[in-house]
Design a protein around this motif. Structure first.
Motif, PDB file in Angstrom:
ATOM      1  N   LEU A   1       0.739  -1.098  -0.049  1.00 55.71           N
ATOM      2  CA  LEU A   1       0.063  -0.079   0.113  1.00 55.71           C
ATOM      3  C   LEU A   1       0.821   1.367   0.066  1.00 55.71           C
ATOM      4  CD1 LEU A   1      -2.731  -0.947   2.450  1.00 55.71           C
ATOM      5  CD2 LEU A   1      -3.166  -0.520   0.150  1.00 55.71           C
ATOM      6  N   VAL A   2       1.906   1.110   0.692  1.00 56.44           N
ATOM      7  CA  VAL A   2       2.956   2.245   0.850  1.00 56.44           C
ATOM      8  C   VAL A   2       3.745   2.395  -0.407  1.00 56.44           C
ATOM      9  CG1 VAL A   2       5.078   3.339   1.951  1.00 56.44           C
ATOM     10  CG2 VAL A   2       3.304   2.162   3.452  1.00 56.44           C
ATOM     11  N   THR A   3       4.203   1.453  -1.021  1.00 52.77           N
ATOM     12  CA  THR A   3       5.109   1.421  -2.210  1.00 52.77           C
ATOM     13  C   THR A   3       4.133   1.913  -3.611  1.00 52.77           C
ATOM     14  OG1 THR A   3       4.634  -0.982  -2.746  1.00 52.77           O
ATOM     15  CG2 THR A   3       6.800   0.141  -1.351  1.00 52.77           C
ATOM     16  N   GLN A   4       2.923   1.502  -3.362  1.00 54.11           N
ATOM     17  CA  GLN A   4       2.077   1.902  -4.566  1.00 54.11           C
ATOM     18  C   GLN A   4       1.775   3.282  -4.711  1.00 54.11           C
ATOM     19  OE1 GLN A   4       0.747  -0.924  -7.230  1.00 54.11           O
ATOM     20  NE2 GLN A   4       2.611  -1.211  -6.857  1.00 54.11           N
ATOM     21  N   SER A   5       1.458   3.723  -3.584  1.00 52.47           N
ATOM     22  CA  SER A   5       0.937   5.197  -3.482  1.00 52.47           C
ATOM     23  C   SER A   5       2.165   6.065  -3.657  1.00 52.47           C
ATOM     24  CB  SER A   5       0.425   5.461  -2.080  1.00 52.47           C
ATOM     25  OG  SER A   5      -0.552   4.635  -1.693  1.00 52.47           O
ATOM     26  N   ALA A   6       3.352   5.578  -3.334  1.00 53.51           N
ATOM     27  CA  ALA A   6       4.587   6.251  -3.814  1.00 53.51           C
ATOM     28  C   ALA A   6       4.787   6.203  -5.158  1.00 53.51           C
ATOM     29  CB  ALA A   6       5.793   5.892  -3.043  1.00 53.51           C
ATOM     30  N   MET A   7       4.760   5.108  -5.792  1.00 51.08           N
ATOM     31  CA  MET A   7       4.688   5.167  -7.266  1.00 51.08           C
ATOM     32  C   MET A   7       3.751   6.020  -8.046  1.00 51.08           C
ATOM     33  SD  MET A   7       5.819   1.053  -7.457  1.00 51.08           S
ATOM     34  CE  MET A   7       6.393   0.898  -9.179  1.00 51.08           C
ATOM     35  N   GLY A   8       2.623   6.129  -7.602  1.00 57.21           N
ATOM     36  CA  GLY A   8       1.586   6.900  -8.302  1.00 57.21           C
ATOM     37  C   GLY A   8       1.930   8.337  -8.174  1.00 57.21           C
ATOM     38  N   LEU A   9       2.594   8.805  -6.954  1.00 55.70           N
ATOM     39  CA  LEU A   9       3.023  10.297  -6.836  1.00 55.70           C
ATOM     40  C   LEU A   9       3.856  10.404  -7.700  1.00 55.70           C
ATOM     41  CD1 LEU A   9       2.838  10.557  -3.062  1.00 55.70           C
ATOM     42  CD2 LEU A   9       1.056  11.389  -4.475  1.00 55.70           C
ATOM     43  N   THR A  10       4.890   9.479  -8.020  1.00 54.97           N
ATOM     44  CA  THR A  10       5.979  10.045  -8.989  1.00 54.97           C
ATOM     45  C   THR A  10       5.491  10.386 -10.276  1.00 54.97           C
ATOM     46  OG1 THR A  10       6.519   7.744  -9.616  1.00 54.97           O
ATOM     47  CG2 THR A  10       7.879   8.686  -7.691  1.00 54.97           C
ATOM     48  N   GLY A  11       4.434   9.577 -10.803  1.00 62.48           N
ATOM     49  CA  GLY A  11       3.759   9.648 -12.052  1.00 62.48           C
ATOM     50  C   GLY A  11       3.062  11.024 -12.213  1.00 62.48           C
ATOM     51  N   LEU A  12       2.359  11.462 -11.039  1.00 61.85           N
ATOM     52  CA  LEU A  12       1.558  12.602 -10.962  1.00 61.85           C
ATOM     53  C   LEU A  12       2.384  13.889 -10.908  1.00 61.85           C
ATOM     54  CD1 LEU A  12      -1.306  11.687  -8.302  1.00 61.85           C
ATOM     55  CD2 LEU A  12      -1.470  11.997 -10.793  1.00 61.85           C
ATOM     56  N   ALA A  13       3.799  13.759 -10.237  1.00 61.14           N
ATOM     57  CA  ALA A  13       4.640  14.906 -10.221  1.00 61.14           C
ATOM     58  C   ALA A  13       5.209  15.139 -11.683  1.00 61.14           C
ATOM     59  CB  ALA A  13       5.761  14.590  -9.361  1.00 61.14           C
ATOM     60  N   LEU A  14       5.571  14.094 -12.387  1.00 63.81           N
ATOM     61  CA  LEU A  14       6.023  14.156 -13.692  1.00 63.81           C
ATOM     62  C   LEU A  14       5.061  14.878 -14.468  1.00 63.81           C
ATOM     63  CD1 LEU A  14       8.611  14.122 -15.259  1.00 63.81           C
ATOM     64  CD2 LEU A  14       7.912  11.421 -15.977  1.00 63.81           C
ATOM     65  N   ALA A  15       3.598  14.528 -14.395  1.00 64.38           N
ATOM     66  CA  ALA A  15       2.734  15.081 -15.184  1.00 64.38           C
ATOM     67  C   ALA A  15       2.530  16.593 -14.870  1.00 64.38           C
ATOM     68  CB  ALA A  15       1.362  14.320 -14.822  1.00 64.38           C
ATOM     69  N   VAL A  16       2.556  17.009 -13.780  1.00 59.10           N
ATOM     70  CA  VAL A  16       2.398  18.385 -13.531  1.00 59.10           C
ATOM     71  C   VAL A  16       3.561  18.922 -14.032  1.00 59.10           C
ATOM     72  CG1 VAL A  16       2.558  20.202 -11.406  1.00 59.10           C
ATOM     73  CG2 VAL A  16       1.200  18.100 -11.129  1.00 59.10           C
ATOM     74  N   LEU A  17       4.839  18.572 -13.980  1.00 62.43           N
ATOM     75  CA  LEU A  17       5.838  19.626 -14.577  1.00 62.43           C
ATOM     76  C   LEU A  17       5.796  19.601 -16.159  1.00 62.43           C
ATOM     77  CD1 LEU A  17       8.697  17.770 -12.605  1.00 62.43           C
ATOM     78  CD2 LEU A  17       8.300  20.163 -12.625  1.00 62.43           C
ATOM     79  N   THR A  18       5.489  18.349 -16.838  1.00 65.74           N
ATOM     80  CA  THR A  18       5.261  18.388 -18.124  1.00 65.74           C
ATOM     81  C   THR A  18       4.181  19.300 -18.700  1.00 65.74           C
ATOM     82  OG1 THR A  18       6.150  16.089 -18.139  1.00 65.74           O
ATOM     83  CG2 THR A  18       5.137  16.718 -20.170  1.00 65.74           C
ATOM     84  N   LEU A  19       3.125  19.118 -18.013  1.00 67.38           N
ATOM     85  CA  LEU A  19       1.899  19.735 -18.706  1.00 67.38           C
ATOM     86  C   LEU A  19       1.873  21.376 -18.421  1.00 67.38           C
ATOM     87  CD1 LEU A  19      -0.949  17.486 -17.351  1.00 67.38           C
ATOM     88  CD2 LEU A  19      -0.297  17.959 -19.752  1.00 67.38           C
ATOM     89  N   SER A  20       2.762  21.817 -17.284  1.00 68.08           N
ATOM     90  CA  SER A  20       2.895  23.100 -17.089  1.00 68.08           C
ATOM     91  C   SER A  20       4.037  23.739 -18.098  1.00 68.08           C
ATOM     92  CB  SER A  20       3.427  23.227 -15.312  1.00 68.08           C
ATOM     93  OG  SER A  20       4.579  22.695 -15.338  1.00 68.08           O
TER      94      SER A  20
END
Length: 446
Positions: A102-121
């Motif tokens: 549960l911890v590791t899957q949450s952390a991996m999802g957050l890395t994808g969202l962070a890269l999405a924010v950087l790219t879309l901005s």
């Protein structure tokens, strides 16, 4: 080879837990509710993961124009496994697997969202991709061995080999869809939305883990905290040829022969002068072969070391042939058997090691397995990327195949020696008969 010779000479014992006879059914482990939930969540998450892999590689290539930079990104993603993989295995043997996932899957999802924010901005830079790749790698140090070992807790020893194969089929099914969707997404709206889809996809495995019925698990007693557990795991593997040599083989192949993000992006861009859609299509074709290999492995239900050696040699030979393919469509068609043989190597090595290991050691041994399979990438990916940039995509691809063939040959002789076998070359009805036989049989013939 005879049935009792060659790479099969080192016996692969059953797991230590009693188990019923294995069903001859490709999807038998999906009858287990907990595993069915887990499998479904992973299908969704793996599709997002493949979307991100394609988008990440193409973004780096677009920003830098360098295959070596793609290799650096891949290396950074797998560097944590090389540095900390063995310690991750010690922790996995100590901690509850479901809570850890549960911890590791949450952390991996957050890395994808962070890269999405950087790219879309519009603020993304190459070092951002490098950093998120490294952070994702840190999460996988615990996530990979935890997922590998949690499978046995969900299905029990009787269905373990089938579930390991279906895990690979799951991953490859997502690989069929993910690259194709990523290619369309990148072309239509850009890489950022592929990263966003990946980040959101982790909601599925998190939900499946929360829905699992803990009373129906087959828990393995957790290893208490103590000194020398890392050394204990290494000594355990070193003393068992049926564990040691498959891990050595998968290390060489993972380091030098599985660098497809580098090769396929270079072939799409430099050799065939195509775009992201073609790159996605090439990944999809190879995934089709990989999926077929995974389903065949699930149908077999058993793993033999002789099959591992043969598949590794065939995989390397096919890479060499594919690298030399003169036309685009021949190159694309050959990726299907390349994927099939590559997946057979991965599944056979994984399941044979898991079936041979003591459950109390499984976390540490599987961490070592994943460390050598993916942890060698920080060395292999930049080197293969440099060869590809300097000498061309064809030579880079062929070099990986040569390493696979040589490694398979060396490990075959090592296993034969450990099993007291010798190479026998004879003529049988006008044809060469090459096999490993017991030394006593060879001496009697002589």
């Amino acid at each position: 080879m005879s049935t009792g010779s060659g790479a099969d000479s080192a016996p692969v014992p059953a797991t230590h837990d009693p188990s019923p006879a294995r069903e001859k059914n490709t999807f038998s482990s999906l009858k287990v509710r907990n595993y069915r939930l887990f499998f479904t969540g992973q299908v969704i998450s793996n599709t997002g993961t493949w979307m991100q892999r394609i988008a990440q590689d193409w973004l780096v290539l677009s920003l830098t124009g360098s295959s070596a930079a793609v290799g650096i990104t891949t290396a950074l993603q797998f560097l944590p496994m090389l540095l900390f993989g063995l310690y991750g295995g010690v922790l996995v043997d100590r901690l509850p697997k479901r809570a850890l996932l549960l911890v590791t899957q949450s952390a991996m999802g957050l890395t994808g969202l962070a890269l999405a924010v950087l790219t879309l901005s519009g603020h993304v830079q190459v070092w951002h991709v490098y950093l998120t790749a490294f952070l994702l790698g840190l999460a996988t140090v615990l996530d990979n061995p935890a997922r590998q070992t949690f499978v046995s807790e969900m299905v029990g020893p009787g269905q373990l080999a089938n579930a390991v194969s279906l895990n690979s089929a799951n991953f490859q099914s997502a690989r069929l869809v993910g690259p194709a969707v990523a290619g369309v997404t990148i072309t239509a709206v850009g890489s950022g939305y592929a990263f966003l889809a990946n980040g959101l996809s982790f909601l599925a495995p998190i939900a499946s883990l929360l829905l699992i019925r803990t009373a129906e698990l087959h828990p393995v007693a957790r290893t208490p905290r103590g000194k020398g557990q890392l050394r204990e795991g290494l000594r355990y593997v070193a003393g068992r040829p049926e564990l040691l040599w498959p891990i050595v083989l998968i290390g060489f192949i993972g380091t030098f022969a599985f660098n497809f993000p580098i090769w396929l992006s270079a072939f799409a861009d430099d050799v065939f002068h195509a775009g992201a859609g073609t790159y996605g299509m090439l990944n999809t074709l190879m995934a089709a072969g990989s999926l077929a290999g995974a389903l065949l492995a699930a149908r077999r239900g058993t793993s033999r070391l002789r099959l591992l050696i043969f598949a590794a040699a065939a995989f390397g030979a096919l890479e060499i042939v594919t690298a030399l393919a003169p036309t685009f469509w021949l190159f694309a068609a050959l990726l299907v058997p390349v994927g099939m043989c590559g997946l057979t190597v991965n599944v056979t090595a994984n399941s044979s090691v898991q079936m041979a290991v003591d459950p109390a050691m499984r976390g540490r041994v599987m961490s070592l397995f994943m460390m050598v399979f993916t942890g060698g990438t920080p060395f292999g990916a930049p080197l293969i990327g440099w060869v590809t940039d300097t000498y061309g995509a064809r030579l880079g691809f062929a070099a990986g195949g040569v390493v696979a063939v040589l490694a398979a040959t060396a490990v075959a002789f090592a296993l034969a020696r450990a099993g007291g076998l010798r190479l026998s070359v004879r003529w049988n009805r006008g044809h060469p008969d090459v096999r490993f036989v017991p030394r006593e049989e060879l001496a009697a013939v002589a």
